[in-house]
Design a protein around this motif. Structure first.
Motif, PDB file in Angstrom:
ATOM      1  N   PHE A 106      21.668  -8.180 -17.013  1.00  8.76           N
ATOM      2  CA  PHE A 106      22.082  -7.192 -16.025  1.00  8.76           C
ATOM      3  C   PHE A 106      22.977  -7.938 -15.045  1.00  8.76           C
ATOM      4  N   TRP A 107      24.240  -7.531 -14.949  1.00  9.43           N
ATOM      5  CA  TRP A 107      25.220  -8.214 -14.107  1.00  9.43           C
ATOM      6  C   TRP A 107      25.397  -7.412 -12.827  1.00  9.43           C
ATOM      7  N   LEU A 157      17.361  -9.672 -19.267  1.00 10.16           N
ATOM      8  CA  LEU A 157      16.700  -8.419 -19.616  1.00 10.16           C
ATOM      9  C   LEU A 157      15.865  -8.588 -20.873  1.00 10.16           C
ATOM     10  N   CYS A 158      14.761  -7.853 -20.928  1.00 14.13           N
ATOM     11  CA  CYS A 158      13.888  -7.867 -22.101  1.00 14.13           C
ATOM     12  C   CYS A 158      13.874  -6.480 -22.722  1.00 14.13           C
ATOM     13  N   THR A 172      14.334  -4.017 -19.560  1.00  9.89           N
ATOM     14  CA  THR A 172      13.794  -4.207 -18.218  1.00  9.89           C
ATOM     15  C   THR A 172      14.104  -5.641 -17.804  1.00  9.89           C
ATOM     16  N   PRO A 173      14.214  -5.898 -16.484  1.00 11.40           N
ATOM     17  CA  PRO A 173      14.350  -7.293 -16.059  1.00 11.40           C
ATOM     18  C   PRO A 173      13.150  -8.094 -16.551  1.00 11.40           C
ATOM     19  N   THR A 184       9.896  -7.752 -14.156  1.00  9.16           N
ATOM     20  CA  THR A 184       9.254  -6.522 -13.701  1.00  9.16           C
ATOM     21  C   THR A 184       9.526  -5.379 -14.671  1.00  9.16           C
ATOM     22  N   ASP A 185       8.656  -4.398 -14.642  1.00 14.49           N
ATOM     23  CA  ASP A 185       8.881  -3.167 -15.398  1.00 14.49           C
ATOM     24  C   ASP A 185       9.261  -2.018 -14.468  1.00 14.49           C
ATOM     25  N   ASP A 186       9.505  -2.311 -13.184  1.00 15.61           N
ATOM     26  CA  ASP A 186       9.829  -1.272 -12.202  1.00 15.61           C
ATOM     27  C   ASP A 186      11.230  -0.688 -12.390  1.00 15.61           C
ATOM     28  N   VAL A 187      12.092  -1.409 -13.093  1.00 13.60           N
ATOM     29  CA  VAL A 187      13.447  -0.940 -13.380  1.00 13.60           C
ATOM     30  C   VAL A 187      13.596  -0.893 -14.895  1.00 13.60           C
TER      31      VAL A 187
END
Length: 164
Positions: A108-109, A119-120, A128-129, A132-135
């Motif tokens: 994610f840039w 990102l995963c 997701t980052p 976290t899974d919040d985004v």
């Protein structure tokens, strides 16, 4: 604590940022973790620092690799979320981001500070980052890819602006 060390832990937050401080009282060592992004798990990071300081081994995250590299390669580029409300959530006047791939990894840039976040692919075609899974990032298919960001319970969409 196991090694006889006493720790002073201090945490605080304001305006979406977070800070934690750990001080080993006898050894005089201090560790400070700061984040201006609200969903960076700094308390979990601090927990892992304490585990390591006590001679333990914190659990490592699962490797972040893409299952379908061709799918994401076709969606690389810049996406302008300005005017969608995401800039309000992120605290910026503009919000232009990009998807960058490198082999079996995606990033994610953030064009504002030119930073990249690993990102995963946690589920099929959803990124997701790594921290976290919040985004959650996904894409709508069509003539031009549309990036869909689910951020703190809100959904934002932006078409690709430019392909690298």
């Amino acid at each position: 604590m196991r090694n006889g060390e006493d720790y002073l832990l201090v945490a605080g937050s304001a305006d979406g940022g977070k800070a934690v401080l750990m001080r080993a009282m006898h050894a005089g060592r201090t560790i400070v973790i700061l984040s201006n992004v609200g969903d960076v798990p700094i308390t979990e990071m601090l927990r892992d620092v304490v585990i390591a300081a006590e001679g333990g081994s914190p659990a490592l995250p699962a490797p972040c690799q893409l299952r379908d590299t061709a799918y994401f390669l076709d969606r690389t580029g810049r996406y302008d979320f300005t005017g969608t409300g995401l800039e309000r959530v992120n605290g910026a006047d503009r919000f232009v981001v990009g998807l960058v791939t490198d082999g079996d990894r995606a990033f994610f840039w953030d064009t504002q500070d030119d930073s990249m976040t690993l990102l995963c692919e946690r589920s099929a075609h959803v990124l997701t980052p790594s921290y976290t899974d919040d985004v959650r990032m996904s894409f709508e298919n069509g003539d031009m890819p549309v990036m869909v960001l689910d951020w703190d319970g809100e959904t934002f969409r932006a078409p690709r602006q430019r392909h690298p």
